[in-house]
Structures are given as structure tokens and as C-alpha cells.
Design an enzyme around this catalytic site. Structure first.
Site, PDB file in Angstrom:
ATOM      1  N   ASP A 104     -85.470 -22.322   9.618  1.00 34.29           N
ATOM      2  CA  ASP A 104     -84.238 -21.974   8.945  1.00 34.29           C
ATOM      3  C   ASP A 104     -83.583 -20.857   9.765  1.00 34.29           C
ATOM      4  OD1 ASP A 104     -82.102 -21.896   7.273  1.00 34.29           O
ATOM      5  OD2 ASP A 104     -83.238 -21.762   5.437  1.00 34.29           O
TER       6      ASP A 104
HETATM    7  C1  BGC Z   1     -79.797 -22.039   5.014  1.00 37.77           C
HETATM    8  C2  BGC Z   1     -80.008 -23.450   5.480  1.00 37.77           C
HETATM    9  C3  BGC Z   1     -78.890 -23.867   6.370  1.00 37.77           C
HETATM   10  C4  BGC Z   1     -78.837 -22.912   7.555  1.00 37.77           C
HETATM   11  C5  BGC Z   1     -77.787 -23.260   8.571  1.00 37.77           C
HETATM   12  C6  BGC Z   1     -79.519 -21.099   6.183  1.00 37.77           C
HETATM   13  O1  BGC Z   1     -79.100 -19.852   5.747  1.00 37.77           O
HETATM   14  O2  BGC Z   1     -80.927 -21.608   4.289  1.00 37.77           O
HETATM   15  O3  BGC Z   1     -80.144 -24.305   4.384  1.00 37.77           O
HETATM   16  O4  BGC Z   1     -79.073 -25.185   6.805  1.00 37.77           O
HETATM   17  O5  BGC Z   1     -78.565 -21.614   7.052  1.00 37.77           O
HETATM   18  O6  BGC Z   1     -76.528 -22.988   8.131  1.00 37.77           O
END
Ligand code: BGC
Length: 758
Positions: free
Chosen positions: A291
Site C-alpha cells: 500500500d
Molecule cells: C490506499 C489504497 C490506494 C493507494 C493508492 C492508499 O492510501 O490505502 O487503497 O490504492 O493509496 O492510491
């Protein structure tokens, strides 16, 4: 080395040449050979490059890395980047791809990821809402459209579906998943993966999907985002993992790990989850992306002392790609040289990334998704129609006392009131990709578009819900004081035959980082509702929200309540379809609505406890100041007609492991209009080697019935449906007695018993 390079260029240009002929390309059979031949050409630095993902715009969803765009550009040219996110449009993605294709030694194309969560331009209901349709085909279709619109804009990878089971309405991201039930979430996961990826990833209209967040992210303590998760092995296997396994079996191209720690180990550094369960036991061959920054976040977790150690832990645990964390690029080469990370692990991670790129058709044509012609071919009007269709199916009728709905012909004067009544932005929801601000059909517009000319519609906002700026990263300021619009609203309501009140949540009350300790009607909304009620009790309350709300007062006082969520681009038209009776509501809640926030986390499939209930004493598992069950339970939703369930039968009361039993029930439409009912099957394992939930959803079927018509609905029950993660630490069934329940929600059920012999 030089020879190998030439061979590499030859191989790569062959791939590119063969590409032009068709959009359906690389057969899976050949992919492994191709992956191996590319890997054989790569230096360690180039391998590490494939494991690095950069954010490409200022569209931040977390803290940005310290690197400036010039450095990023240089690294792209030098083959030090494998993928990007938030690079949008055909032109922008083509430009970034060109940097790699025209400058890097091996010319390994980039993937472009983006959070396409409920649509790209055409916005569908937020995932929790869409799940309320229980219509898997509609959900598959909306993912297919989202994929097409993304692909036409250069994006070939979505970070969706989010399949974190969540039972806590305080968690802002509950809107992004499919609710509290494992079985339903698993079904939606498969539908979404199929919709995004189609039959062939290399088709220029389909994109790679991501099963996220692996794992346990929906169980953050106290509903607080990113918070610690305390789940044991039993809960992990029985509740959290099945949707991920279903996605893996459906061939999802990538997984994303999670920010949270589970019982002491951050998910990003969790070897058992990523390397053992996902890659070894499930034999899944895609790649795991971290993530956003979750690799260096193991430093504040107190699990790694610096980026170097964080990279070592993450890679060894099976996290293949570092999203904007800067840990792999700065540390992996050194970690391999110091033998802290094995080259085998690096190779495995790189192969996984290359495999997905081959499957996406990128080696055949790196510009496959940079085709402006595709955008021209899209009929956004058709997409809107589909968005309206799934939106109306997602609406849940919670209460309809005195059959106030659908609106009767006698109703000539309607007052539409509330901060969300003419709000064209909130229905777009959070995680809105390129959904334009203020582009939804508001409830007021929807009613005006669809109600006959003889209906007089008046409008008063009553109050603002939020004040000041609204944005993805900033907290929303709620209006708690300004009631200057109340008087006009009260006057308008007092003159109408009926009031339609639109209350709920702003789009930016749910989503990432949007946890709340209060889940009632925020700001002055409750007061407005009560003031209007004093002058006109003929109220239809339309809720526009992303999480379950605490609406106990409304449920006791307001005659009709419609859960209309954040329904996307066509919100107002879809709500009007239901209010006017052009569509008979058929949605069912994918999540329990509490009586009070203190019940959270709340879910239907709880364990019994040793003291399930005793109304005579306090020494049982409940509350002294509130009932313990849900206000509106999982699976609940009314219709404009009535359904009667009778005659639940089993074809056999004893089952062998290789046999099955049919459970059937008669469903009758006893009302005056045609309607659709979602018939639900639940099972209970009465005595087992670990405690089991009081009931668990194991099947459902949508049945359309004309007035007066009936149908026998039959579910097959087989041994696989009785399996769970037992005390033996494996999925198996256990001999013994089971109960079968069928009905229209998780509370009102008929029951029979059978036994499994072994
Ligand atoms: C979120 C993800 C997301 C990623 C990219 C993160 O803060 O938890 O679900 O895909 O950002 O934007």
C-alpha cells in the site's frame, strides 16, 4: 553480456512486431518462457527497478516521497521504475511510457495504476451501496465499464476491488467494500475481477485488478483507520481470507497488502500471509504491491529501524512492489549484495511483475492502452443508463408505514428539503477517480425530471452539511451552528402534501482516514428533521451516505425511510425511479444498521457466547441501556409488495460427504405489484471443534414474482458449504448437526435441521 543484450532487443522487438496484428495476444502458455527470457537479460539494478512504483502526479493519496519529478524522470529513463500510479490520460501515460521505451536498456513497459473504485468518468454507486443490489451481473458489468473508461485513458491497472470484510460503521472505508459478510464479499470479489479483467487481460478494453488490502484492514481497532488489528487465526481464515482466496482463484492479477498490523506483525511484513498462504498454499502467480508507503511505514510501526530494514522485511515477506515508499530503490541492491535478501526472492518478485505485464499485452504493444480512438468509441450515454440501472437496484427501502411510497397520484405538492436534496456532488462519493465534481443528478433534479407535470415541487435546503473546502486529504468541517435556513424549510414543508428529506453524509465523510466516533446525522440535520416533523409528518427520509448510520429516532418517528447511499452519476434519477414507483425497490443491506454507535462493530454472524440471552437478568451478553440486535439487520430490505415464505423442506435430513441435500421453500408475492426478492440461505454448525457463528450466509437467489404468483426456490447444500477452518487448522467439514435457514433477511428466517454423517 553484450550478446545477451542484443538477443534481448531481438526478443523484445519480435514481441512488439507481432503485437500490431490483434489486441488479443500473448497466450498464457508462452508467458513463462517469455518471462524467463527477459529475466535472464536483467541486471540486479534493472530487476530492482521493476519492483519500484512511483506516484506520477500531485493526485496524492498519502504523503509523497521526497523525490522530485526530475529525479523520477531520470530513473524512468534508466529502467529503474516498474510501474506508476496517478498518471492519467492517454497523452500522459504515453509520454511516461516513451521515456522508458526510448531510453532504457531493456525497454520493459510500465504499468499504470489508479484507484478506479466505482467508475472512472461514469460514476457508479460506492461499493457498499452497489453490494446492496446483490446483483452480481450488474456489479460485473459496472466493473467492465470502469475498465473500459480507464483503459481508454491510458490506465491499465485498478487498485480495486477492496474486499476487506468490515463490521464497523465508524471506519470511513466501510463504503469502499462489500460490508460485513464474507460469503457476499467473496461473490462480489469474483464479479469485480471478472468485470475488470474480462476473459483476456491483453484485450485493450480490460485492465488488471487488485485484491486489497491483504489482510485484516477492515478490522482496525475502534474503527480507526490504519489501526492495530487483533484477529486470531480462526477469524483470519474463516472471515477475512475467503474473499481473497476467491479473487486469487478468479485470476486477479495483483494483490495489495495493508497498512495495519495483525497481532503484532504489519501486513506488509507478514510472511505467513503473503509468501506462505497467498503464494505457496493458494499457488497464486500475480504480484503483491505494497500500500502507499506501507514499507517505510513499518518504521513508525516499530517493526523496522530504517528503510533498509523495512525493505528487507517486506521483500522477504513477499511484498513484490514498493508503492511510492522509496525503500526498495534505495536498499534492495545492497541487501542482495549483503545476502540479507536472496536473489531467488528478487527473481521471483520480478517474474511476477513481468508475468502481469506480458498478460496485459504490454510487451506486445507498450502503447496498447494509449489509444485515443478507444475514447472516441465510448458511448457515455449508454454507460449512464447502466449506472442508473445499478443505482436503482442498490436502493434499500427500510421503512414504509402506511404505504406512503411509492408516491400516490393524490400527492400534488411535494417539498424537497435538506442539505443533500440538491447536492450534485455528494452522490459522486469518495474515491471518485475522474468523476467530475458536481456532475451527479441531484435528488431534486431527478424528481423534476421524472415526476409528472401535475406535481408541484418546492425546495428548501434548510441547512448546509459541510462548510468550507472539501477535498480528498483534508478533514471536512461540519456545520454545527448555522440554522438560518430552517425557517424557510419549515414554511415550505408546512405547505406541502408530502416532504422528501435528503439527509446523510457528505462524500468526504467516508473514505480513507474518515473514521468517526459519531455516526448519526451530522451537524444540524437531526434538529432540522425534528423541526420539519413538527409541521408535517408525511415525511419520506432519503438517506444519502456511505456508512451505516445511527437513525433510531427516525426509525421510530418517520413513516418512510429510503437508504439511497451515494449512488453515483445517476443518483437522482435512480432515487426518483424508486420514489415514483417506476422501480420496485429490491436492495438488501450488506451491513447491519445499529441502534447506537456503541454496538459497533456490529454484525449478524456473531458467535453465541456462553450467555446468549436472558431478559430476566443483566448477567448475559447484551447491554443494559439498549437492545443488542441491529436496528435494521444484514440482508434486510422492503419492497412495495409483500413476500410470504412457507414450507421449508429438505430433500434429505442426512447427508454424506459426497452427497447433497436440497433445501426448498415456497415464496409467494402476496401484494399487488410485481417485485423482486433476494432469497437468502443461511447455515449453522451446531457443535464444532471451534465455536461457529449463529448463522452464516451460504447462498442467495433473486426471484421476480408477479402479484399472486409463487415459486419454489431450491438451494443445494453440499459438504463444501459446511467446511470451515477447524481446530485441525485446515478447511474441512465436521460430522454433526446443522441448521438450515431461509428467508428475506438475516433475522426473519425459517429453520430446519439436518446432519452430516462421516
Ligand atoms: C490506499 C489504497 C490506494 C493507494 C493508492 C492508499 O492510501 O490505502 O487503497 O490504492 O493509496 O492510491
Amino acid at each position: 553480456m553484450k550478446k545477451l543484450n542484443l538477443l534481448g532487443f531481438f526478443l523484445l522487438s519480435c514481441f512488439i512486431a507481432s503485437a500490431q496484428e490483434s489486441t488479443i495476444k500473448s497466450s498464457v502458455r508462452n508467458v513463462e518462457t517469455k518471462v524467463d527470457s527477459v529475466l535472464a537479460l536483467m541486471t540486479l539494478e534493472e530487476k530492482v527497478g521493476q519492483l519500484v512504483q512511483y506516484n506520477g502526479s500531485w493526485d496524492l493519496t498519502g504523503p509523497a516521497s521526497e523525490m522530485n519529478s526530475k529525479e523520477k524522470e531520470e530513473n524512468l529513463k534508466n529502467g529503474k521504475v516498474g510501474a506508476m500510479l496517478n498518471v492519467l490520460s492517454v497523452e500522459a501515460t504515453a509520454e511516461a511510457q516513451r521515456l522508458v521505451m526510448e531510453n532504457s536498456r531493456l525497454k520493459i513497459p510500465l504499468m499504470f495504476g489508479y484507484d478506479v473504485i466505482h467508475g472512472y468518468t461514469t460514476i457508479f454507486p460506492v461499493p457498499l451501496a452497489e453490494t446492496a443490489s446483490w446483483d452480481l451481473e450488474a456489479m460485473r458489468k459496472s466493473a467492465e465499464i470502469a475498465a473500459l473508461e480507464s483503459a481508454a485513458n491510458g490506465v491499465n491497472w485498478t487498485f480495486s476491488p477492496m474486499i476487506d470484510v468490515s463490521r464497523d460503521a465508524r471506519w470511513g472505508r466501510i463504503m469502499e467494500g462489500s460490508g460485513e459478510d464474507t460469503y457476499l464479499t467473496a461473490k462480489v470479489a469474483v464479479a469485480k475481477v471478472e468485470g475488470y479483467q474480462g476473459n483476456d487481460l491483453a484485450n485493450s478494453r480490460s485492465i488488471a485488478a487488485t485484491a486489497k488490502h491483504f489482510a485484516g484492514y477492515g478490522f482496525g481497532e475502534a474503527g480507526r483507520d490504519y489501526n492495530t488489528v487483533h484477529i486470531g487465526e480462526n477469524e483470519l481464515h474463516n472471515t477475512i481470507l475467503p474473499p481473497f482466496k476467491a479473487a486469487a482463484e478468479a485470476g486477479v492479477a495483483t494483490f495489495m497488502n495493508a497498512f495495519n498490523d495483525i497481532d503484532g506483525t504489519p501486513a506488509t511484513g507478514h510472511k505467513i500471509l503473503q509468501r506462505d498462504i497467498l503464494k505457496r498454499d493458494w499457488d497464486w502467480d500475480g504480484f503483491v504491491v505494497s500500500d502507499w508507503g506501507s514499507i517505510p511505514e513499518m518504521i513508525p510501526h516499530g517493526f523496522a529501524k530504517d528503510k533498509m530494514q523495512a525493505a528487507e522485511i517486506a521483500l522477504n515477506a513477499g511484498s513484490d512492489m514498493d508503492m511510492e515508499g522509496g525503500a526498495y530503490e534505495s536498499s534492495l541492491v545492497e541487501l542482495v549484495e549483503n545476502e540479507k535478501v536472496s536473489l531467488d526472492y528478487i527473481d521471483d518478485a520480478v517474474k511476477r511483475v513481468l508475468r502481469v505485464k506480458f498478460k496485459l499485452g504490454l510487451f506486445d504493444d507498450p502503447y496498447l492502452y494509449a489509444n485515443p480512438a478507444l475514447l472516441e468509441q465510448i458511448s457515455f450515454e449508454d454507460h449512464k443508463e447502466l449506472a442508473r440501472d445499478v443505482a436503482k437496484k442498490s436502493i434499500v427501502l427500510l421503512k414504509n408505514e402506511g404505504d406512503l411510497l411509492p408516491l400516490k397520484d393524490e400527492v400534488k405538492n411535494i417539498a424537497v428539503i435538506g442539505p443533500l436534496a440538491d447536492d450534485k456532488d455528494t452522490p459522486i462519493g469518495n474515491w471518485r477517480a475522474q468523476g467530475e465534481a458536481n456532475s451527479a443528478v441531484s435528488l431534486l433534479e431527478g424528481l423534476k425530471n421524472n415526476a409528472g407535470k401535475n406535481v408541484n415541487i418546492t425546495y428548501a435546503k434548510g441547512a448546509d452539511l459541510g462548510v468550507g473546502e472539501r477535498s480528498f486529504l483534508m478533514p471536512l468541517e461540519i456545520n454545527k451552528t448555522d440554522k438560518s435556513g430552517f425557517e424557510e424549510a419549515i414554511n415550505t414543508a408546512s405547505k406541502a402534501d408530502m416532504v422528501i428529506m435528503a439527509l446523510g453524509e457528505d462524500a468526504f465523510q467516508t473514505g480513507e482516514g474518515r473514521s468517526q466516533v459519531n455516526i448519526g446525522l451530522a451537524g444540524v440535520q437531526q434538529e432540522l428533521l425534528e423541526e420539519i416533523y413538527k409541521v408535517n409528518q408525511n415525511i419520506v427520509l432519503v438517506l444519502i451516505n456511505g456508512r451505516p448510520l445511527e437513525i433510531t429516532w427516525a426509525s421510530e418517528n418517520i413513516p418512510a425511510i429510503v437508504e439511497a447511499w451515494q449512488l453515483g452519476s445517476e443518483s437522482g434519477n435512480a432515487i426518483a425511479d424508486v420514489l415514483l414507483g417506476n422501480y420496485n425497490p429490491s436492495g438488501k443491506l450488506p451491513v447491519s444498521f445499529p441502534r447506537a454507535v456503541g454496538q459497533e462493530p456490529l454484525y449478524y454472524n456473531q458467535k453465541s457466547t456462553g450467555r446468549p440471552s436472558n431478559p430476566e437478568h443483566v448477567t448475559y451478553s447484551g447491554y443494559t441501556d439498549e437492545k443488542k440486535d441491529a436496528l435494521y439487520p444484514f440482508g434486510f430490505g422492503l419492497s412495495y409488495t409483500n413476500f410470504e415464505y412457507s414450507d421449508l423442506q429438505l430433500s434429505s435430513e442426512e447427508m454424506n460427504p459426497d452427497g447433497n441435500s436440497q433445501a426448498s421453500i415456497t415464496l409467494k408475492n402476496t401484494g399487488d405489484v410485481e417485485g423482486k426478492e433476494i432469497v437468502q440461505l443461511y447455515l449453522r454448525d451446531l457443535v464444532a471443534s471451534t465455536t461457529r457463528p449463529v448463522i452464516e450466509l451460504k447462498g442467495f437467489e433473486a426471484v421476480n414474482l408477479a402479484p399472486g404468483a409463487s415459486k419454489t426456490v431450491t438451494f443445494e447444500i453440499n459438504e463444501e458449504m459446511l467446511q470451515f477452518y477447524t481446530a485441525n487448522r485446515k478447511w474441512e467439514s465436521e460430522a454433526g448437526e446443522f441448521e438450515v435457514f431461509i428467508g428475506g433477511n438475516s433475522r426473519d428466517l425459517q429453520k430446519v435441521k439436518f446432519s452430516l454423517k462421516k
